[in-house]
Scaffold this active site. Sequence first.
Site, mmCIF file in Angstrom:
data_model
loop_
_atom_site.group_PDB
_atom_site.id
_atom_site.type_symbol
_atom_site.label_atom_id
_atom_site.label_comp_id
_atom_site.label_asym_id
_atom_site.label_seq_id
_atom_site.Cartn_x
_atom_site.Cartn_y
_atom_site.Cartn_z
ATOM 1 C CB SER A 107 40.030 38.299 35.377
ATOM 2 O OG SER A 107 40.001 37.295 34.667
ATOM 3 C CE1 TYR A 137 34.483 39.152 35.290
ATOM 4 C CE2 TYR A 137 36.219 38.003 34.061
ATOM 5 C CZ TYR A 137 35.643 38.242 34.944
ATOM 6 O OH TYR A 137 36.248 37.743 36.208
ATOM 7 C CB THR A 145 34.841 45.125 33.776
ATOM 8 O OG1 THR A 145 34.787 43.705 33.856
ATOM 9 C CG2 THR A 145 33.679 45.398 32.892
ATOM 10 C CE LYS A 146 36.509 41.045 37.064
ATOM 11 N NZ LYS A 146 36.669 41.064 38.531
ATOM 12 C CB ILE A 179 39.530 30.871 41.444
ATOM 13 C CG1 ILE A 179 40.958 31.990 41.021
ATOM 14 C CG2 ILE A 179 39.535 30.642 42.974
ATOM 15 C CD1 ILE A 179 41.994 31.155 41.208
HETATM 16 N N1 LIG Z 1 36.502 32.298 39.867
HETATM 17 C C1 LIG Z 1 37.256 32.629 38.917
HETATM 18 O O1 LIG Z 1 37.669 32.084 38.383
HETATM 19 C C2 LIG Z 1 37.809 34.099 38.852
HETATM 20 C C3 LIG Z 1 39.017 34.557 38.160
HETATM 21 C C4 LIG Z 1 39.352 35.754 37.823
HETATM 22 C C5 LIG Z 1 38.654 36.921 38.635
HETATM 23 N N2 LIG Z 1 37.634 36.553 39.449
HETATM 24 C C6 LIG Z 1 37.107 37.636 39.801
HETATM 25 O O2 LIG Z 1 37.067 37.495 41.434
HETATM 26 C C7 LIG Z 1 36.056 38.186 41.948
HETATM 27 C C8 LIG Z 1 35.191 37.458 42.882
HETATM 28 O O3 LIG Z 1 34.552 36.387 42.227
HETATM 29 P P1 LIG Z 1 34.257 34.942 42.719
HETATM 30 O O4 LIG Z 1 35.069 33.999 41.736
HETATM 31 O O5 LIG Z 1 34.707 35.042 44.230
HETATM 32 O O6 LIG Z 1 32.741 34.572 42.586
HETATM 33 P P2 LIG Z 1 31.662 34.794 43.395
HETATM 34 O O7 LIG Z 1 31.733 33.664 44.862
HETATM 35 O O8 LIG Z 1 30.455 34.583 42.542
HETATM 36 O O9 LIG Z 1 31.670 36.110 44.251
HETATM 37 C C9 LIG Z 1 31.013 37.308 43.655
HETATM 38 C C10 LIG Z 1 30.828 38.442 44.656
HETATM 39 O O10 LIG Z 1 30.379 39.571 44.091
HETATM 40 C C11 LIG Z 1 28.961 40.057 44.747
HETATM 41 N N3 LIG Z 1 28.182 40.588 43.627
HETATM 42 C C12 LIG Z 1 28.030 40.196 42.418
HETATM 43 N N4 LIG Z 1 27.093 41.053 41.961
HETATM 44 C C13 LIG Z 1 26.873 42.092 42.853
HETATM 45 C C14 LIG Z 1 26.130 43.207 43.124
HETATM 46 N N5 LIG Z 1 25.169 43.579 41.851
HETATM 47 N N6 LIG Z 1 25.955 43.833 44.402
HETATM 48 C C15 LIG Z 1 26.895 43.533 45.240
HETATM 49 N N7 LIG Z 1 27.572 42.375 45.162
HETATM 50 C C16 LIG Z 1 27.544 41.666 43.946
HETATM 51 C C17 LIG Z 1 28.565 38.698 45.173
HETATM 52 O O11 LIG Z 1 27.611 38.957 46.233
HETATM 53 P P3 LIG Z 1 26.448 38.012 46.523
HETATM 54 O O12 LIG Z 1 27.246 36.568 46.488
HETATM 55 O O13 LIG Z 1 26.226 38.408 47.761
HETATM 56 O O14 LIG Z 1 25.504 38.029 45.553
HETATM 57 C C18 LIG Z 1 29.710 37.943 45.553
HETATM 58 O O15 LIG Z 1 29.989 38.435 46.994
HETATM 59 C C19 LIG Z 1 35.008 38.668 40.794
HETATM 60 O O16 LIG Z 1 35.390 40.166 40.558
HETATM 61 C C20 LIG Z 1 35.712 38.042 39.611
HETATM 62 O O17 LIG Z 1 35.440 38.725 38.527
HETATM 63 C C21 LIG Z 1 37.266 35.302 39.473
#
Ligand SMILES: NC(=O)c1ccc[n+]([C@@H]2O[C@H](COP(=O)([O-])OP(=O)(O)OC[C@H]3O[C@@H](n4cnc5c(N)ncnc54)[C@H](OP(=O)(O)O)[C@@H]3O)[C@@H](O)[C@H]2O)c1
Length: 255
Positions: free
Chosen positions: A143, A158, A161-162, A191
Amino acid sequence: MADFDGKIVVITGGSSGIGRASAVELAKRGAFVIAIGRNPAHLREAAALHKNIYAVKADLSNESAIEDAKNEILKLAKHFGSLDSKIYGFVHSAGVIYTEPFESFRKHELEEMFRVNVLSGFEIFRAILPLMRSGGSAVFVSSIDAFFGATDPPSSGYALTKGALVSLTSALASELGEKNIRVNAVIPGLIRTAMTEDFFSDEFTAQRKRFLSRVPLHRAGSADEVAKLVAFLLSEDASYISGDAIFIDGGYHAR
Ligand SMILES: NC(=O)c1ccc[n+]([C@@H]2O[C@H](COP(=O)([O-])OP(=O)(O)OC[C@H]3O[C@@H](n4cnc5c(N)ncnc54)[C@H](OP(=O)(O)O)[C@@H]3O)[C@@H](O)[C@H]2O)c1
């Protein structure tokens, strides 16, 4: 376009957002995708998007569930690959965020973020590594907070971790190159996914405007845009790219 024909790719967080979009992109390009997630409804939705997406349910904040997931992945890899159960790719997209001021973080929040965002990726990659016998490619989803901090709202835990994922990417790219395994990180900015949905509500209008005013492209990105970068890094088109951390943030890091 079937450049992943018959290749097995394991994706944590494959049930939603960036992980799910990556699963679909790779499945469309011929991969067998093992998508790990926690929420059964999300997993069902992901598996319904393409016949090559197979769901594995695991709560990655729980050590014994990670063990079960590892066994399930190895079983599935055998099933897809028959005798030659090779795995080609790994994407670690599972992630969770708690936003708190530094002084207010609770131990259980830090531990959950560390387990899901970092340790589960470390453990699952280690488990499948022996099956990446002909080389392969891994992508960790970090991130911009790893580089610029998360301040609005704050989340030092957070960011920690990133940042760890970026360090892990460098270390593993150095260590695994001799096995012909490339390791890279993607560094998304804002995103629009389930994780950030609140940020798009009226309550956060002022914060969102403030943030987007610092993004040269003046908009949030989509999970599909990140998925295309993930697929590129996994693909042969990126055959000489390893140890990199690539921003996908509308230019935020350039400001
Ligand atoms: N969205 C942003 O702006 C952004 C920016 C930078 C980085 N990121 C990173 O991108 C990655 C994906 O996030 P996203 O934005 O796509 O959000 P998201 O749609 O909420 O996806 C998060 C994913 O992590 C899984 N997860 C969370 N806790 C879990 C657990 N205890 N056990 C197993 N699976 C778990 C969720 O599974 P379930 O849905 O099945 O619970 C889901 O598949 C993350 O690492 C996030 O930190 C996101």
